[in-house]
Design a protein around this motif. Structure first.
Motif, PDB file in Angstrom:
ATOM      1  N   GLU A   1     -15.093  -7.153  27.229  1.00 53.61           N
ATOM      2  CA  GLU A   1     -14.548  -8.416  27.727  1.00 53.61           C
ATOM      3  C   GLU A   1     -14.746  -8.477  29.235  1.00 53.61           C
ATOM      4  O   GLU A   1     -14.480  -7.506  29.942  1.00 53.61           O
ATOM      5  CB  GLU A   1     -13.055  -8.499  27.400  1.00 53.61           C
ATOM      6  CG  GLU A   1     -12.347  -9.717  27.992  1.00 53.61           C
ATOM      7  CD  GLU A   1     -10.844  -9.620  27.824  1.00 53.61           C
ATOM      8  OE1 GLU A   1     -10.335 -10.196  26.843  1.00 53.61           O
ATOM      9  OE2 GLU A   1     -10.183  -8.964  28.665  1.00 53.61           O
ATOM     10  N   LEU A   2     -15.219  -9.627  29.718  1.00 55.92           N
ATOM     11  CA  LEU A   2     -15.341  -9.874  31.156  1.00 55.92           C
ATOM     12  C   LEU A   2     -14.651 -11.197  31.481  1.00 55.92           C
ATOM     13  O   LEU A   2     -14.998 -12.236  30.917  1.00 55.92           O
ATOM     14  CB  LEU A   2     -16.809  -9.937  31.585  1.00 55.92           C
ATOM     15  CG  LEU A   2     -17.064 -10.364  33.042  1.00 55.92           C
ATOM     16  CD1 LEU A   2     -16.490  -9.329  34.016  1.00 55.92           C
ATOM     17  CD2 LEU A   2     -18.559 -10.565  33.302  1.00 55.92           C
ATOM     18  N   ARG A   3     -13.676 -11.116  32.395  1.00 58.98           N
ATOM     19  CA  ARG A   3     -12.945 -12.322  32.805  1.00 58.98           C
ATOM     20  C   ARG A   3     -13.190 -12.611  34.285  1.00 58.98           C
ATOM     21  O   ARG A   3     -13.434 -11.688  35.082  1.00 58.98           O
ATOM     22  CB  ARG A   3     -11.443 -12.147  32.556  1.00 58.98           C
ATOM     23  CG  ARG A   3     -11.080 -12.018  31.090  1.00 58.98           C
ATOM     24  CD  ARG A   3      -9.614 -11.652  30.938  1.00 58.98           C
ATOM     25  NE  ARG A   3      -8.734 -12.675  31.492  1.00 58.98           N
ATOM     26  CZ  ARG A   3      -7.434 -12.473  31.769  1.00 58.98           C
ATOM     27  NH1 ARG A   3      -6.897 -11.269  31.583  1.00 58.98           N
ATOM     28  NH2 ARG A   3      -6.701 -13.455  32.262  1.00 58.98           N
ATOM     29  N   PHE A   4     -13.081 -13.899  34.648  1.00 53.60           N
ATOM     30  CA  PHE A   4     -13.248 -14.378  36.013  1.00 53.60           C
ATOM     31  C   PHE A   4     -11.909 -15.006  36.413  1.00 53.60           C
ATOM     32  O   PHE A   4     -11.599 -16.119  35.970  1.00 53.60           O
ATOM     33  CB  PHE A   4     -14.378 -15.404  36.083  1.00 53.60           C
ATOM     34  CG  PHE A   4     -15.671 -14.922  35.473  1.00 53.60           C
ATOM     35  CD1 PHE A   4     -16.680 -14.393  36.266  1.00 53.60           C
ATOM     36  CD2 PHE A   4     -15.881 -15.002  34.092  1.00 53.60           C
ATOM     37  CE1 PHE A   4     -17.873 -13.960  35.706  1.00 53.60           C
ATOM     38  CE2 PHE A   4     -17.064 -14.565  33.530  1.00 53.60           C
ATOM     39  CZ  PHE A   4     -18.063 -14.034  34.329  1.00 53.60           C
ATOM     40  N   ILE A   5     -11.130 -14.324  37.258  1.00 52.54           N
ATOM     41  CA  ILE A   5      -9.734 -14.704  37.473  1.00 52.54           C
ATOM     42  C   ILE A   5      -9.498 -15.061  38.940  1.00 52.54           C
ATOM     43  O   ILE A   5      -9.808 -14.269  39.843  1.00 52.54           O
ATOM     44  CB  ILE A   5      -8.789 -13.570  37.044  1.00 52.54           C
ATOM     45  CG1 ILE A   5      -9.099 -13.138  35.607  1.00 52.54           C
ATOM     46  CG2 ILE A   5      -7.339 -13.982  37.186  1.00 52.54           C
ATOM     47  CD1 ILE A   5      -8.349 -11.903  35.170  1.00 52.54           C
ATOM     48  N   SER A   6      -8.940 -16.221  39.138  1.00 44.81           N
ATOM     49  CA  SER A   6      -8.636 -16.694  40.491  1.00 44.81           C
ATOM     50  C   SER A   6      -7.629 -15.758  41.156  1.00 44.81           C
ATOM     51  O   SER A   6      -6.575 -15.440  40.591  1.00 44.81           O
ATOM     52  CB  SER A   6      -8.063 -18.102  40.434  1.00 44.81           C
ATOM     53  OG  SER A   6      -7.456 -18.453  41.666  1.00 44.81           O
ATOM     54  N   ILE A   7      -7.942 -15.354  42.402  1.00 44.55           N
ATOM     55  CA  ILE A   7      -7.016 -14.505  43.152  1.00 44.55           C
ATOM     56  C   ILE A   7      -5.777 -15.290  43.548  1.00 44.55           C
ATOM     57  O   ILE A   7      -4.665 -14.753  43.553  1.00 44.55           O
ATOM     58  CB  ILE A   7      -7.732 -13.921  44.391  1.00 44.55           C
ATOM     59  CG1 ILE A   7      -8.834 -12.949  43.941  1.00 44.55           C
ATOM     60  CG2 ILE A   7      -6.733 -13.226  45.315  1.00 44.55           C
ATOM     61  CD1 ILE A   7      -9.715 -12.461  45.063  1.00 44.55           C
ATOM     62  N   GLU A   8      -5.937 -16.582  43.828  1.00 40.29           N
ATOM     63  CA  GLU A   8      -4.808 -17.392  44.279  1.00 40.29           C
ATOM     64  C   GLU A   8      -3.880 -17.786  43.142  1.00 40.29           C
ATOM     65  O   GLU A   8      -2.657 -17.663  43.245  1.00 40.29           O
ATOM     66  CB  GLU A   8      -5.321 -18.650  44.986  1.00 40.29           C
ATOM     67  CG  GLU A   8      -4.199 -19.532  45.507  1.00 40.29           C
ATOM     68  CD  GLU A   8      -4.712 -20.762  46.227  1.00 40.29           C
ATOM     69  OE1 GLU A   8      -3.876 -21.556  46.720  1.00 40.29           O
ATOM     70  OE2 GLU A   8      -5.946 -20.948  46.301  1.00 40.29           O
ATOM     71  N   SER A   9      -4.442 -18.242  42.023  1.00 41.40           N
ATOM     72  CA  SER A   9      -3.597 -18.795  40.956  1.00 41.40           C
ATOM     73  C   SER A   9      -3.365 -17.833  39.798  1.00 41.40           C
ATOM     74  O   SER A   9      -2.412 -17.991  39.034  1.00 41.40           O
ATOM     75  CB  SER A   9      -4.237 -20.071  40.406  1.00 41.40           C
ATOM     76  OG  SER A   9      -5.437 -19.757  39.691  1.00 41.40           O
ATOM     77  N   GLY A  10      -4.242 -16.864  39.634  1.00 43.48           N
ATOM     78  CA  GLY A  10      -4.146 -15.988  38.477  1.00 43.48           C
ATOM     79  C   GLY A  10      -4.722 -16.580  37.208  1.00 43.48           C
ATOM     80  O   GLY A  10      -4.624 -15.990  36.129  1.00 43.48           O
TER      81      GLY A  10
END
Length: 844
Positions: free
Chosen positions: A703-712
Motif C-alpha cells: 500500500e502506498l498513500r499520499f497524505i497531506s502534512i497539513e490536513s492529514g
C-alpha cells in the motif's frame, strides 16, 4: 603417580602501590584481573573519571609506574611434575619477579605467557610474586625518540602510541578519554602438570553438497603423553571418537568425518549448532590434560568478482549470499576487567534484538575476551576482526616485528575455532594515513623487504606478515589488508573493496540525504554523532549549572574534533530549533537538544541503511553496512547507537526496522535545497521497493498513500498492489512515480507491506528539510494498555520517541505515525504509567 593438570587462579591477596612510593603506601586489591584505576577507585584515592572533567584530575596515573604483589602457596608437587605461572594478559610493560628472581619481561598487552617456575619455588611456605608495570605513556615517548629513522604519524592520541603494543584507545580517541591503564588485566593462573596440550587446531572441509564434514585435529603436547583421544560431541552426546599415538616430538594428527553434519549459519539464515571438540592427552590410561572448545562447521568466503559496478565485496556462508547489516564494536569500557561475560552477552543480545548480524571488532581496541566470541557463536553474529593497528603509520623495527608476529599467531590460534569469525583485516585506516601524507606505496612492487626501507614500513605487516600467518594458522578464513582498502587504488574508491564513508559528518560534510549516492561495495564505517539518553547525560554531570547543551562538561564528554559545529550544522540544516517546535510541556532546553541530536542521527542512518540495502539486489552493489558504532566505552556524546549504560538511542530502532527480514522502502529523489537557495524542484521522482533476506520468494500486499502534512487527508487515491512476488534474497521494485511540487500540497509518501492482512514493515518519505514544514496540531494519542502502547495521530507525525526507562524494554521507538495506521509498541513487563514522549511538532 601421574595425574591430570591442575590450574588455579591467583586472584586474591594482592596489593598495589605507586612504584616510587614507600612500602607503607600499599593498598589492597579486590581481585585480579584488574587495572590500577579500578583499584584507586576502590580505595577512594581518585574521583570517578567518568564524571564531570575528572578525567583531567587522574591523568597523572598514566605518567607513573605501578607495582602489584601477592604471595601464594603451591600444593605438593609430585615427582616428574612441573609448575607454571600462566599470564593471560599484562598491561603492558611488565617485569615479573618470583621470590626476587626475574622470570618474565613483557612489552605487549596482547600476548599471553607460560612461565616455568618449578626451580624458583619455595617448596614449603609462601612464594612472593611481584609485577612492576612501567608507564606505557612514557615508554612510548622514549621509543619514538629512540627511532628517529621512522616518521611517527598518528590521528587520535599522541604519536608515542605507535611503538607500543597496547590498546590504542587508551591514549584517547575522538569518542573516548585519555585513561592510561596498567595492571594484570586478564587472569593469572598457577598450573601443576605432568604434560599439557600446547597446541590444537581443527581443520575441515565440507563436501560439495554440504552434508559431510571431513577434517583433522592437529595436536602438540609438551610432556610425556602416550596417546591422544579425540571426542566430538553434540548436545552432550558423542558423535565421533578416535585415538592416536603421540609421536616422539609430541605431535599427532587425528582425522574425523561427520556425515549429516549440522551446519552453523548467521542469525536469520539458519540455526547455530555448536559441537564440542574434546582432546585428551593420555598416559597409562590416565588423562594428563584436556583441551576443549566449541566450534561450528560452515563454509564461508569473501566474494570478489568483476561486475558492471567494479568488483563485489560480500560474504557468502554455506552457499548463501549474506547482506551484512550491523555495527562496529569498540571496547565496552575504558577499564577492561569491568566487562563481564554477562555484560558482553547483554551487548550482543542487543545486536540480535536489532536484527544486526555482523560486528566489526575495531583495530584500536583489543582482541576481545573469549566470552565475546563464544556469545557471537551462540547468537549467530558474524565477526569482522581487525588486527590491532589504527589510524597511524606504524614502525616496523626488528623487535617490534617479532612481537607482532607472536601477537598475531597467538590471537589467531585463540580465535580460529569460532565459526562467527568470518574475516580478519590488517588494520583500521592506516592506508588513509599513507595516502594523506604521501608515504611510499607502489602497489606493483611486491618485494616485502624493500617496504621496510620506505616511509610506510607497516605495509610489511598488512600485505606480507599477517597474511602469511593467516595462511598457516587459519587458511579457511578470509583476510583483507585493511579497513578500508581498495586493492591498490585510493581507499575512497567506491567501486572496489570496503569504504569508510565519512563524507557525512567528516570530510566534505555532505547532507545525510545523499548516503545512497555515496556508498561503496561494503560500507564498513559511517555515522552521525548524538547525545546519549538523558539519564546518561545526568550521570556524567554532577552540577545543575552544567546541565545545558553548551556546558563545558558536556563538551568535554564529546571528544570529536569540531563536534559543536557539526552537530549544530546537521540540526540547523534539517530542523527548526525554536522550543515551540516540539511536543510536550516542561522539557528543558537540554532535553530538546538531546532529542534533536538523536533525531538527526536517526534520520542519517535511515537514509544509509535504506539505500544501501536496496542496492543488495543490484548485482550485490552493496554487500553490507556497519554503522560506527554500536557502543561506548564511557558515558559520552558519540556516534554510538546504544550508550555506555546499554540504553538504546532512537537510531537503534531505525536500524532494527531497516534490517528486518522483509522491509519496504520509499524515497523521493534528493533535492539539495541549500545549493538552489530553497527553490523547490518542479517535480520529484519517487520509488517504492522491497528488500528481502529470505531464501524464498514470498507473496505480499503493498500500500502506498499520499497524505497531506497539513490536513492529514489523502490527496491522491492510494496505490494498492496485491499478491506481489518478492524476490528471494534481493530487491523488488514495486511502484514508481512523480510528484508535482508546484501544484500538489506538501505530503508524505506512506507505504507498508501486509502479509495475510498484518503489517510487517512500514516506511515514510517526507519532504526535506523538516525545518520548512509546519508541524503544529498533530493530534497524537498514546493509549496505554497492559504490556503495550497504541500510538495514533490525526496528521503525519515525525519521530515520536518514548523516553528510555531502565528495566523497560520497548519493541519499537522513534516512530513516524500516519493517520489511519495506529502502531503498537510492546513493552517488557506490564506498565500502566503514561510514558514520556516527544515528537517533531507541537499542539496549541
Amino acid at each position: 603417580m601421574t595425574a591430570a593438570a591442575e590450574r588455579s587462579a591467583v586472584e586474591t591477596g594482592w596489593k598495589f602501590k605507586r612504584t616510587d612510593q614507600s612500602d607503607d603506601s600499599w593498598a589492597p586489591v579486590a581481585t585480579v584481573p584488574t587495572v590500577v584505576h579500578m583499584d584507586l577507585l576502590d580505595n577512594k584515592k581518585i574521583p570517578d573519571p567518568f564524571i564531570d572533567t575528572n578525567e583531567l584530575d587522574v591523568e597523572w596515573i598514566g605518567e607513573h609506574s605501578w607495582t602489584y604483589q601477592t604471595t601464594f602457596t603451591v600444593p605438593d608437587v609430585p615427582n616428574g611434575a612441573s609448575v607454571y605461572l600462566l599470564f593471560d594478559g599484562l598491561d603492558t610493560f611488565a617485569h615479573v619477579r618470583l621470590n626476587n628472581i626475574s622470570i618474565l619481561e613483557s612489552e605487549n598487552m596482547f600476548l599471553s605467557h607460560r612461565v616455568a617456575i618449578t626451580d624458583n619455588l619455595h617448596p614449603s611456605g609462601f612464594n612472593h610474586l611481584v609485577i612492576d608495570f612501567d608507564s606505557a605513556l612514557l615508554r612510548g615517548r622514549e621509543l619514538e625518540k629512540k627511532h628517529p629513522e621512522h616518521r611517527f604519524i598518528a590521528h587520535n592520541g599522541e604519536t608515542g602510541r605507535l611503538g607500543v603494543r597496547k590498546a590504542q584507545y587508551h591514549w584517547g580517541w575522538d569518542w573516548g578519554p585519555v585513561l592510561m591503564t596498567a595492571g594484570p588485566f586478564r587472569p593469572i593462573r598457577l598450573e601443576v602438570s605432568f604434560a599439557y596440550i600446547d597446541f590444537a587446531k581443527v581443520d575441515y572441509e565440507l563436501s560439495y553438497g554440504l552434508s559431510t564434514v571431513i577434517g583433522k585435529v592437529s595436536v602438540d603436547i609438551a610432556g610425556s603423553a602416550e596417546e591422544v583421544v579425540l571426542s566430538l560431541q553434540y548436545k552432550g552426546k558423542e558423535v565421533y571418537s578416535t585415538t592416536t599415538p603421540v609421536a616422539a616430538d609430541g605431535s599427532t594428527i587425528l582425522n574425523f568425518q561427520l556425515d549429516d553434519a549440522k551446519l552453523w549459519y548467521p542469525s536469520g539464515y539458519g540455526e547455530q549448532p555448536l559441537y564440542d571438540v574434546v582432546v585428551h592427552a593420555v598416559k597409562g590410561g590416565k588423562t594428563l590434560d584436556t583441551w576443549e572448545k566449541k566450534t561450528g562447521f560452515r563454509r564461508s568466503e569473501l566474494v570478489q568478482k568483476k561486475d558492471r559496478h567494479g568488483e563485489s565485496f560480500y560474504i557468502r556462508v554455506n552457499n548463501i549470499d549474506i547482506f551484512c547489516g550491523g555495527s562496529c564494536w569498540i571496547p565496552a569500557d575504558n577499564f577492561l576487567p569491568r566487562i563481564t561475560p554477562d555484560k558482553y552477552r547483554s551487548w550482543l543480545e542487543l545486536m540480535i534484538e536489532g536484527n544486526q548480524i555482523m560486528t566489526r571488532v575495531w583495530g584500536g581496541g583489543i582482541y576481545e575476551e573469549d566470552a565475546f566470541y563464544d556469545t557471537c557463536d551462540e547468537l549467530g553474529i558474524l565477526v569482522w576482526q581487525d588486527f590491532m593497528f589504527a589510524c597511524g603509520s606504524y614502525p616496523a623495527w626488528t623487535g617490534l616485528r617479532d612481537s607482532v608476529r607472536e601477537e598475531a599467531k597467538q590471537n589467531i590460534r585463540r580465535l580460529r575455532h569460532h565459526p562467527s569469525v568470518i574475516l580478519w583485516a590488517g588494520n583500521n585506516e592506516d592506508y588513509q594515513i599513507q595516502e594523506e601524507y604521501k608515504l611510499d606505496y607502489d602497489y606493483e612492487n611486491k618485494d616485502a623487504e624493500s617496504w621496510l626501507k620506505g616511509s610506510f614500513p607497516a605495509r610489511y605487516y598488512y600485505e606480507y606478515l599477517l597474511p602469511a600467518i593467516m595462511k598457516e594458522e587459519a587458511p579457511a578464513v578470509a583476510y583483507w589488508p585493511s579497513s578500508p582498502f581498495s586493492g591498490g587504488k585510493n581507499s575512497f574508491d567506491l567501486t572496489i573493496g570496503d569504504v569508510h564513508q565519512w563524507n557525512v559528518w567528516h570530510g566534505t560534510q555532505e547532507k545525510y540525504q545523499k548516503y545512497d549516492q555515496i556508498g561503496g561495495r561494503f560500507n564498513s564505517e559511517f555515522g552521525l554523532a548524538s547525545f546519549p539518553v538523558i539519564d546518561t547525560v545526568h550521570s556524567m554531570v554532577s552540577k545543575t549549572q552544567d546541565l545545558h547543551p553548551q556546558s563545558r562538561v558536556l563538551d568535554f564528554h564529546n571528544k570529536a574534533d569540531g563536534h559543536e559545529r557539526r552537530i549544530a550544522t546537521y540540526i540547523a540544516e534539517n530542523f527548526q530549533i525554536l522550543p515551540n517546535h516540539f511536543s510536550g510541556s516542561g522539557d528543558s532546553p537540554l532535553q530538546l537538544w538531546v532529542y534533536l541530536t538523536q533525531l538527526s542521527q536517526s534520520e542519517a542512518v535511515a537514509y544509509a541503511y535504506r539505500g544501501w540495502r536496496r542496492e543488495w539486489g543490484d548485482e550485490r552493489r552493496c554487500g553490507g553496512a556497519l554503522v560506527w558504532q554500536l557502543n561506548d566505552c564511557w558515558p559520552a556524546s558519540s556516534w554510538a547507537i546504544v550508550d555506555y549504560y546499554l540504553r538504546r538511542k532512537p537510531a537503534f530502532y531505525i536500524i532494527k526496522r531497516a534490517l528486518q527480514p522483509i522491509v519496504i522502502g520509499v524515497q523521493r529523489v534528493h533535492h539539495d535545497w541549500s545549493v538552489c537557495h530553497a527553490r523547490p524542484a518542479k517535480s520529484s521522482a519517487y520509488s517504492v521497493w522491497v528488500a528481502s533476506s529470505s531464501p524464498r520468494e514470498s507473496k505480499v500486499d503493498i500500500e502506498l498513500r499520499f497524505i497531506s502534512i497539513e490536513s492529514g487527508k489523502d490527496i491522491r487515491p492510494a496505490v494498492i498492489k496485491s499478491n506481489v512476488t518478492v524476490t528471494a534474497n534481493g530487491t523488488t521494485t514495486v511502484i514508481s512515480g512523480e510528484i508535482n511540487n508546484l501544484t500538489e500540497e506538501l505530503h508524505v509518501l506512506a507505504t507498508r507491506i501486509l502479509e495475510n492482512g498484518v503489517t510487517i514493515s512500514r516506511d515514510v518519505d517526507w519532504p526535506q528539510p523538516f525545518k520548512y514544514l509546519s508541524l503544529e496540531n498533530r493530534g497524537v494519542k498514546v493509549d496505554v494498555h497492559p504490556g503495550r502502547y497504541v500510538v495514533s495521530a490525526e496528521r503525519p507525525t515525525k519521530g515520536l520517541v518514548f523516553e528510555e526507562v531502565d528495566g523497560v524494554v520497548l519493541s519499537d521507538n522513534c516512530l513516524d505515525v500516519i493517520p489511519g495506521d495506529p502502531q503498537v509498541v510492546e513493552i517488557g513487563g506490564s506498565s500502566t504509567a503514561q510514558p514520556k514522549s516527544r515528537y517533531l511538532g507541537f499542539e496549541h
